[in-house]
Design a protein around this motif. Sequence first.
Motif, short mmCIF file in Angstrom:
data_model
loop_
_atom_site.label_atom_id
_atom_site.label_comp_id
_atom_site.label_asym_id
_atom_site.label_seq_id
_atom_site.Cartn_x
_atom_site.Cartn_y
_atom_site.Cartn_z
N GLU A 207 -3.03 2.81 10.27
CA GLU A 207 -4.37 2.83 9.65
C GLU A 207 -4.44 1.86 8.48
O GLU A 207 -5.49 1.25 8.23
CB GLU A 207 -4.70 4.26 9.18
CG GLU A 207 -5.03 5.19 10.32
CD GLU A 207 -5.70 6.48 9.88
OE1 GLU A 207 -5.87 6.68 8.65
OE2 GLU A 207 -6.04 7.27 10.76
N ALA A 208 -3.34 1.73 7.76
CA ALA A 208 -3.31 0.78 6.64
C ALA A 208 -3.50 -0.65 7.15
O ALA A 208 -4.24 -1.45 6.57
CB ALA A 208 -2.00 0.90 5.87
N GLU B 147 -9.66 -5.18 8.37
CA GLU B 147 -11.11 -5.06 8.23
C GLU B 147 -11.59 -5.40 6.83
O GLU B 147 -12.78 -5.26 6.51
CB GLU B 147 -11.53 -3.63 8.63
CG GLU B 147 -11.40 -3.42 10.12
CD GLU B 147 -11.44 -1.95 10.53
OE1 GLU B 147 -11.70 -1.10 9.66
OE2 GLU B 147 -11.19 -1.67 11.71
N ILE C 207 0.89 -1.16 0.00
CA ILE C 207 0.00 0.00 0.00
C ILE C 207 0.92 1.20 0.00
O ILE C 207 1.66 1.43 0.95
CB ILE C 207 -0.89 0.01 1.26
CG1 ILE C 207 -1.62 -1.32 1.39
CG2 ILE C 207 -1.86 1.18 1.21
CD1 ILE C 207 -2.16 -1.57 2.77
N GLN D 3 -5.03 -1.49 9.90
CA GLN D 3 -6.42 -1.58 10.32
C GLN D 3 -7.32 -1.87 9.12
O GLN D 3 -8.20 -2.74 9.17
CB GLN D 3 -6.81 -0.24 10.96
CG GLN D 3 -8.03 -0.27 11.83
CD GLN D 3 -7.73 -0.85 13.20
OE1 GLN D 3 -6.72 -0.52 13.79
NE2 GLN D 3 -8.58 -1.74 13.67
N ALA D 4 -7.08 -1.15 8.03
CA ALA D 4 -7.91 -1.31 6.83
C ALA D 4 -7.74 -2.71 6.24
O ALA D 4 -8.70 -3.33 5.78
CB ALA D 4 -7.53 -0.25 5.79
N LEU D 5 -6.50 -3.21 6.28
CA LEU D 5 -6.25 -4.57 5.78
C LEU D 5 -7.04 -5.59 6.60
O LEU D 5 -7.70 -6.46 6.06
CB LEU D 5 -4.76 -4.91 5.91
CG LEU D 5 -3.83 -4.58 4.76
CD1 LEU D 5 -2.41 -4.94 5.13
CD2 LEU D 5 -4.25 -5.33 3.50
N ARG E 270 -11.06 -3.82 4.13
CA ARG E 270 -11.49 -2.65 3.36
C ARG E 270 -10.68 -2.44 2.09
O ARG E 270 -10.99 -1.57 1.30
CB ARG E 270 -11.41 -1.39 4.24
CG ARG E 270 -12.58 -1.26 5.20
CD ARG E 270 -12.59 0.10 5.85
NE ARG E 270 -11.67 0.20 6.95
CZ ARG E 270 -10.83 1.22 7.14
NH1 ARG E 270 -10.81 2.22 6.30
NH2 ARG E 270 -10.03 1.25 8.18
N LEU E 271 -9.60 -3.20 1.91
CA LEU E 271 -8.79 -3.02 0.71
C LEU E 271 -9.01 -4.15 -0.28
O LEU E 271 -8.34 -4.23 -1.31
CB LEU E 271 -7.31 -2.92 1.08
CG LEU E 271 -6.98 -1.79 2.06
CD1 LEU E 271 -5.50 -1.78 2.39
CD2 LEU E 271 -7.39 -0.44 1.49
N LEU F 227 -5.64 6.93 4.00
CA LEU F 227 -5.00 6.23 5.11
C LEU F 227 -3.85 7.09 5.59
O LEU F 227 -2.94 7.42 4.82
CB LEU F 227 -4.51 4.86 4.65
CG LEU F 227 -5.60 3.91 4.15
CD1 LEU F 227 -4.99 2.67 3.52
CD2 LEU F 227 -6.55 3.53 5.29
N ASP G 29 -14.44 3.63 2.29
CA ASP G 29 -15.05 4.87 2.75
C ASP G 29 -14.43 6.10 2.10
O ASP G 29 -14.84 7.23 2.38
CB ASP G 29 -14.95 4.97 4.28
CG ASP G 29 -13.54 4.67 4.78
OD1 ASP G 29 -12.63 4.65 3.93
OD2 ASP G 29 -13.36 4.47 5.99
N PRO H 125 -9.76 2.25 -0.30
CA PRO H 125 -10.53 2.20 0.94
C PRO H 125 -11.98 2.55 0.67
O PRO H 125 -12.28 3.57 0.05
CB PRO H 125 -9.85 3.27 1.80
CG PRO H 125 -8.47 3.35 1.27
CD PRO H 125 -8.57 3.05 -0.20
#
Length: 403
Positions: A72-73, A79, A37, A75-77, A81-82, A67, A63, A61
Amino acid sequence: MGSRAPESVLVLNAGSSSLKFAVYRGAALEQTLKGQIEGLGGQPHVSAQWSDGRRLEPIAPADGVPLKDAGEAMQALLEGRLGLPLVQLDQLVAVGHRVVHGGTAFHQPLRITHGVLGQLRGLIPLAPLHQPHNLAPVQVLLDRQPSLPQVACFDTAFHRTQPMRAEIFALPRSYYDEGIRRYGFHGLSYEHVARALEPLDPCAHAGRTIVAHLGNGVSLCALQGGRSVASTMGFTALDGCPMGTRTGSIDPGVILHLARAKGMSIDQIEDLLYRRSGLLGLSGLSNDMRVLEASDSPGARLAIEVFVYRLVREIGSLAAALGGLDALVFTAGIGEHSARIRQAVCACLGWLGVAIDAERNEHPGAGPVMLATVSSAVRIWRIPTDEERRIALHTQRVVSEGQ
Ligand code: ADP
């Protein structure tokens, strides 16, 4: 166990603007997925591919919120979200992290507990541009999955075999005692190359070798019997050879002058030394060697000339520290792929007995390859580095030994 998929190791390499990841499966650590990322802090760009070459189509992402950093990246992974299927937490046996600084205490990879994380945070002043980013995903995973083993693998650890005379600055001794000393970096790369060299060229491995890690970051390491005895990077990853955007060694008097006579602040000097110098600053064009090689501008030519000149000087210095040279190894982006830089460096090292086979250098194929002529007194190798794999191996070992 039955139908469970083989357990995997996730390797993370978190920086200020990117989070690189790789997944290794099973006891043999077969790499299944690799990606990154990029553009953290702005609009992130995600890219990933399976090991059979198929590209994954990640999503931005969901939303639409940028990031901010590697935490945060992560976290997104987690969840999903990516759109990347890499982190099925229940299939992960461990996560291995590249951590730039192990200070004087950490000479080996180790399991990260809350206590260890606190100690690693204490080293942030030694590597403020890297260490906080390396540690951000650790905290996210500790919060979310505290029982998942996490292992820190240090860029400095491989160099802890250096003698004191190589580590100490000629400052009053008390500065060394408080940790102001040469640590060296790129240790995971050097360890990987040293291990790869052993079966390829046992004599060179047993003798005196200089490894040139020429990537965006650039450093050289002198190895005696596969152990680090000196390196060009020192207290920070700013020392030694010019890099993509970093100066490499610079007369410390220049820093005093920039502050005193030009009134530059510490932050401005840091920005100049880390982000606006090196190949980029010299060329006025790019920090990317491919761009410079393709350009015939005077700036690009100057940048390449200085890059080669400074490499050659540092190789001479390390050869003196080793008392001679048996092998020279090129690795990382430029070292593995730029025939022109390898040729130019070796052409200046004839006095050491270095003679490169021009034809083989131009067409080395894939993988490790010997590039010296039969009459060369020094063996010349091109060996691809693989820091992620080294981290995966360390992580697997630390977890299996229950450390
Ligand atoms: P990092 O230190 O970020 O891991 P790399 O090891 O990927 O970086 O090295 C990046 C450098 O390698 C860049 O300067 C890039 O231009 C250079 N590079 C990659 N491929 C080539 C090539 N074919 N020829 C010349 N330079 C190359």
